[in-house]
Design an enzyme around this catalytic site. Structure first.
Site, PDB file in Angstrom:
ATOM      1  N   ASP A  13      18.259 -21.566  41.531  1.00  0.00           N
ATOM      2  CA  ASP A  13      19.217 -22.611  41.149  1.00  0.00           C
ATOM      3  C   ASP A  13      19.815 -22.409  39.760  1.00  0.00           C
ATOM      4  OD1 ASP A  13      18.664 -23.844  43.586  1.00  0.00           O
ATOM      5  OD2 ASP A  13      16.997 -24.992  42.729  1.00  0.00           O
ATOM      6  N   LYS A  16      23.870 -19.169  40.622  1.00  0.00           N
ATOM      7  CA  LYS A  16      24.301 -17.904  41.248  1.00  0.00           C
ATOM      8  C   LYS A  16      25.578 -18.107  42.060  1.00  0.00           C
ATOM      9  CE  LYS A  16      20.311 -17.707  43.282  1.00  0.00           C
ATOM     10  NZ  LYS A  16      19.637 -18.792  42.567  1.00  0.00           N
ATOM     11  N   GLY A  40      20.541 -22.724  48.335  1.00  0.00           N
ATOM     12  CA  GLY A  40      21.658 -23.667  48.293  1.00  0.00           C
ATOM     13  C   GLY A  40      22.520 -23.270  47.115  1.00  0.00           C
ATOM     14  N   HIS A  41      23.670 -22.705  47.394  1.00  0.00           N
ATOM     15  CA  HIS A  41      24.536 -22.194  46.328  1.00  0.00           C
ATOM     16  C   HIS A  41      25.789 -23.068  46.245  1.00  0.00           C
ATOM     17  CE1 HIS A  41      22.576 -17.937  46.707  1.00  0.00           C
ATOM     18  NE2 HIS A  41      21.715 -18.874  46.383  1.00  0.00           N
ATOM     19  N   GLN A 223      17.424 -17.321  45.516  1.00  0.00           N
ATOM     20  CA  GLN A 223      16.197 -17.609  44.756  1.00  0.00           C
ATOM     21  C   GLN A 223      16.248 -16.919  43.377  1.00  0.00           C
ATOM     22  OE1 GLN A 223      15.505 -16.526  48.379  1.00  0.00           O
ATOM     23  NE2 GLN A 223      16.130 -18.643  48.615  1.00  0.00           N
TER      24      GLN A 223
HETATM   25  P1  GDP Z   1      22.286 -21.478  42.727  1.00  0.00           P
HETATM   26  O1  GDP Z   1      21.287 -21.764  43.782  1.00  0.00           O
HETATM   27  O2  GDP Z   1      21.774 -20.477  41.724  1.00  0.00           O
HETATM   28  O3  GDP Z   1      23.632 -21.084  43.264  1.00  0.00           O
HETATM   29  O4  GDP Z   1      22.488 -22.827  41.913  1.00  0.00           O
HETATM   30  P2  GDP Z   1      22.684 -24.303  42.555  1.00  0.00           P
HETATM   31  O5  GDP Z   1      24.036 -24.390  43.126  1.00  0.00           O
HETATM   32  O6  GDP Z   1      21.534 -24.634  43.425  1.00  0.00           O
HETATM   33  O7  GDP Z   1      22.522 -25.197  41.269  1.00  0.00           O
HETATM   34  C1  GDP Z   1      23.378 -25.076  40.175  1.00  0.00           C
HETATM   35  C2  GDP Z   1      24.089 -26.419  39.949  1.00  0.00           C
HETATM   36  O8  GDP Z   1      24.667 -26.438  38.668  1.00  0.00           O
HETATM   37  C3  GDP Z   1      25.216 -26.669  40.915  1.00  0.00           C
HETATM   38  O9  GDP Z   1      25.289 -28.051  41.171  1.00  0.00           O
HETATM   39  C4  GDP Z   1      26.452 -26.205  40.149  1.00  0.00           C
HETATM   40  O10 GDP Z   1      27.640 -26.858  40.561  1.00  0.00           O
HETATM   41  C5  GDP Z   1      26.091 -26.610  38.768  1.00  0.00           C
HETATM   42  N1  GDP Z   1      26.622 -25.772  37.690  1.00  0.00           N
HETATM   43  C6  GDP Z   1      26.809 -24.426  37.683  1.00  0.00           C
HETATM   44  N2  GDP Z   1      27.213 -24.025  36.463  1.00  0.00           N
HETATM   45  C7  GDP Z   1      27.282 -25.124  35.694  1.00  0.00           C
HETATM   46  C8  GDP Z   1      27.594 -25.353  34.315  1.00  0.00           C
HETATM   47  O11 GDP Z   1      27.875 -24.454  33.538  1.00  0.00           O
HETATM   48  N3  GDP Z   1      27.533 -26.642  33.883  1.00  0.00           N
HETATM   49  C9  GDP Z   1      27.191 -27.667  34.680  1.00  0.00           C
HETATM   50  N4  GDP Z   1      27.147 -28.881  34.155  1.00  0.00           N
HETATM   51  N5  GDP Z   1      26.890 -27.486  35.985  1.00  0.00           N
HETATM   52  C10 GDP Z   1      26.914 -26.233  36.468  1.00  0.00           C
HETATM   53  P1  IMO Z   2      18.540 -20.739  45.517  1.00  0.00           P
HETATM   54  O1  IMO Z   2      19.079 -19.490  46.165  1.00  0.00           O
HETATM   55  C1  IMO Z   2      15.032 -22.857  44.098  1.00  0.00           C
HETATM   56  C2  IMO Z   2      11.341 -22.370  46.396  1.00  0.00           C
HETATM   57  C3  IMO Z   2      10.811 -23.563  47.132  1.00  0.00           C
HETATM   58  C4  IMO Z   2       9.331 -23.268  47.071  1.00  0.00           C
HETATM   59  C5  IMO Z   2       9.267 -21.763  47.231  1.00  0.00           C
HETATM   60  C6  IMO Z   2       8.988 -21.300  48.652  1.00  0.00           C
HETATM   61  O2  IMO Z   2      19.360 -21.943  45.764  1.00  0.00           O
HETATM   62  O3  IMO Z   2      18.254 -20.480  44.073  1.00  0.00           O
HETATM   63  P2  IMO Z   2      10.463 -21.222  50.860  1.00  0.00           P
HETATM   64  O4  IMO Z   2      11.136 -22.304  51.623  1.00  0.00           O
HETATM   65  O5  IMO Z   2      11.371 -20.157  50.365  1.00  0.00           O
HETATM   66  O6  IMO Z   2       9.287 -20.647  51.576  1.00  0.00           O
HETATM   67  O7  IMO Z   2       9.841 -21.966  49.559  1.00  0.00           O
HETATM   68  O8  IMO Z   2      10.523 -21.282  46.816  1.00  0.00           O
HETATM   69  N1  IMO Z   2      12.750 -22.009  46.713  1.00  0.00           N
HETATM   70  C7  IMO Z   2      13.773 -22.226  45.887  1.00  0.00           C
HETATM   71  N2  IMO Z   2      13.817 -22.830  44.686  1.00  0.00           N
HETATM   72  N3  IMO Z   2      16.140 -22.312  44.613  1.00  0.00           N
HETATM   73  C8  IMO Z   2      16.098 -21.675  45.796  1.00  0.00           C
HETATM   74  O9  IMO Z   2      17.164 -21.006  46.303  1.00  0.00           O
HETATM   75  C9  IMO Z   2      14.886 -21.652  46.514  1.00  0.00           C
HETATM   76  N4  IMO Z   2      14.508 -21.143  47.717  1.00  0.00           N
HETATM   77  C10 IMO Z   2      13.193 -21.355  47.808  1.00  0.00           C
HETATM   78  O10 IMO Z   2      11.159 -24.749  46.475  1.00  0.00           O
HETATM   79  O11 IMO Z   2       8.841 -23.573  45.785  1.00  0.00           O
HETATM   80 MG    MG Z   3      20.333 -23.369  44.682  1.00  0.00          MG
END
Ligand code: GDP
Ligand code: IMO
Ligand code: MG
Length: 429
Positions: A13, A16, A40-41, A223
């Site tokens: 998270d 990415k 979840g991206h 991840q």
């Molecule tokens: P990922 O799994 O690595 O793609 O990250 P996620 O999407 O799960 O979580 C990142 C969250 O931060 C998302 O809700 C993005 O919209 C948000 N986000 C990304 N870059 C920024 C930033 O520079 N500032 C803020 N405030 N939010 C951001």
């Molecule tokens: P993105 O790509 C954050 C975590 C779960 C748990 C562990 C194992 O959005 O960064 P799983 O379901 O993979 O067997 O769970 O890994 N986990 C993540 N944490 N971002 C993710 O994906 C994750 N995908 C799995 O919360 O701790």
């Molecule tokens: Mg994510």
């Protein structure tokens, strides 16, 4: 052959999705290589917010080839739903290709994920419950069902029968659940196969052809390094290899074609699920980060655990994945939170300060972080486009983090939208 691997350098998270979408503009191909819909991206385009679980985050550029490579575990119902949603919102998915080798998440994988977690009691991993671990387990044990099997109805039924002969024993005798009907499962998955067939391809062949033509391929990790099966905080990890090396095995490209590895970090740290998190803040500052950063999971909606930037863990990620540059996300979230802290070492029970991330899970559970304090800033950063326009304290924070982590931030992000990005250059060789 300019391939760039983009990975999470913390516990997932990191941002990415946003970074991939941003860098996709300068790439011709975008490929996911591991993980599944545990990811979840999030991509924010104007007023539209997209949460992608399986589609590569380059999907918003209709002219780019988007690949779900063989290292991904794929839940076909989830993918079909995601593709329907994208289509309905006007996003073209015509250029999506799915590897014939991708392993399929079956209903028994989802069930077993949930049942095994319940069984772990206090030792729960906190999985996303999407069947990821059980699907990779079947792949490793050579009983998995692959995308290509969904296109061969008779062989598929035989494989499902054979798998369910064992899984139904587990479900009924160990967990006291009703058995699954092989014919019904088979019919359901044949249907998925028929719907996904137009997208299935030899994606390793496609990727290598594009690389040979000199096109830029961007590999999008899911991840993060600290959740890597081999190099993360085992057993509190996912069941795949998010490290940069995972791109080669997951996509079927040689290591020599990778020119750069981009490590995505947040300006602080978050983690969802259980397991060690040295810089976690269980106090008001942690809550402030969660609220300001909107730190709730894009997949499960769970509140993310929040803490200070951990330079020891990030330096480890740089080492394990050969990260050549960083993108530092969510710098805007730190406005008004000060003074700031960066973890520079781990103090063990006997007073020794570790500079390197320890492999011993026991040691890791006993350390206390050693912090360097930095002054904060109050100014909002979300409209700033140039590094030099950042408040001096924010520039100092970024530079100190870079020194401690051992990699330069080629991009800084100050908001969720594409435009809220400060380009310093140096992602691409
Ligand atoms: P990922 O799994 O690595 O793609 O990250 P996620 O999407 O799960 O979580 C990142 C969250 O931060 C998302 O809700 C993005 O919209 C948000 N986000 C990304 N870059 C920024 C930033 O520079 N500032 C803020 N405030 N939010 C951001
Ligand atoms: P993105 O790509 C954050 C975590 C779960 C748990 C562990 C194992 O959005 O960064 P799983 O379901 O993979 O067997 O769970 O890994 N986990 C993540 N944490 N971002 C993710 O994906 C994750 N995908 C799995 O919360 O701790
Ligand atoms: Mg994510």
């Amino acid at each position: 052959m300019p391939a760039v691997v983009l990975i999470g350098a913390q516990w997932g998270d990191e941002g990415k999705g946003k970074t991939t979408d941003f860098l996709a503009e300068q790439s011709q191909v975008i490929a996911r290589y591991q993980g599944g819909n545990n990811a979840g991206h999030t991509i924010v385009l104007g007023t539209e917010v997209y949460k992608l679980h399986l589609a590569p985050s380059g999907i918003f550029y209709p002219d780019k080839l988007c690949v779900i490579a063989g290292g991904v575990v794929l839940d076909p119902a989830v993918l079909l739903q995601e593709l329907d949603d994208l289509r309905q919102r006007g996003v073209s998915i015509a250029n999506l290709r799915i590897s014939a080798n991708a392993h399929i998440i079956m209903p028994y994988h989802r069930l077993l994920d949930e049942l095994e977690e319940n069984e772990r009691g206090a030792d729960k991993i906190g999985t996303t419950g999407r069947g990821i671990g059980p699907a990779y387990r079947d792949k490793i044990s050579r009983s998995g069902i692959r995308m290509q099997d969904l296109l061969e109805p008779e062989a598929l039924t035989a494989k499902i029968r054979s798998n369910l002969a064992e899984k139904n024993l587990l479900l009924t005798k160990i967990y006291g659940r009703p058995p699954l009907d092989p014919e019904a499962v088979s019919a359901e998955y044949r249907e998925y196969g028929a719907r996904l067939a137009p997208y299935v391809a030899d994606t390793a062949l496609l990727l290598n052809e594009r690389l040979n033509r000199g096109e830029r391929v961007l590999f999008e990790g899911a991840q993060g390094v600290m959740l890597d099966l081999d190099h993360g905080t085992y057993p509190f990890v996912t069941s795949s290899n998010p490290v940069a090396g995972g791109a080669c095995t997951g996509a079927g490209v040689g290591p020599m074609c990778i020119d750069a590895v981009v490590g995505v970090i947040k300006a602080y740290t978050t983690r969802v699920g259980a397991g060690p998190f040295p810089t976690e803040l269980a106090d008001e500052t942690g809550e402030q980060l969660r609220q300001r950063g909107g730190e709730y999971g894009a997949t499960t909606g769970r509140a993310r655990r929040c803490g200070w930037l951990d330079a020891v863990a990030a330096r480890y990620a740089v080492r394990i994945s050969g990260i050549s540059s960083l993108t530092m996300m969510k710098l805007d979230v730190l406005s008004g939170i000060g003074p700031l802290k960066i973890c520079v070492g781990y103090r063990t029970a006997d007073g020794t300060v570790l500079k390197d991330f320890p492999l011993s899970a026991r040691l890791l559970s006993q350390i206390t972080p050693v912090y360097e304090e930095m002054r904060g800033w109050d100014e909002a950063l979300d409209g700033i486009k140039e590094f030099d326009r950042l408040p001096a304290a924010a520039r100092d924070y970024v530079r100190r983090a870079e020194d401690l982590i051992g990699a330069r931030a080629a991009l800084l992000s100050v908001g969720p939208e594409r435009e809220q990005t400060i380009v310093r250059g140096g992602v691409f060789p």
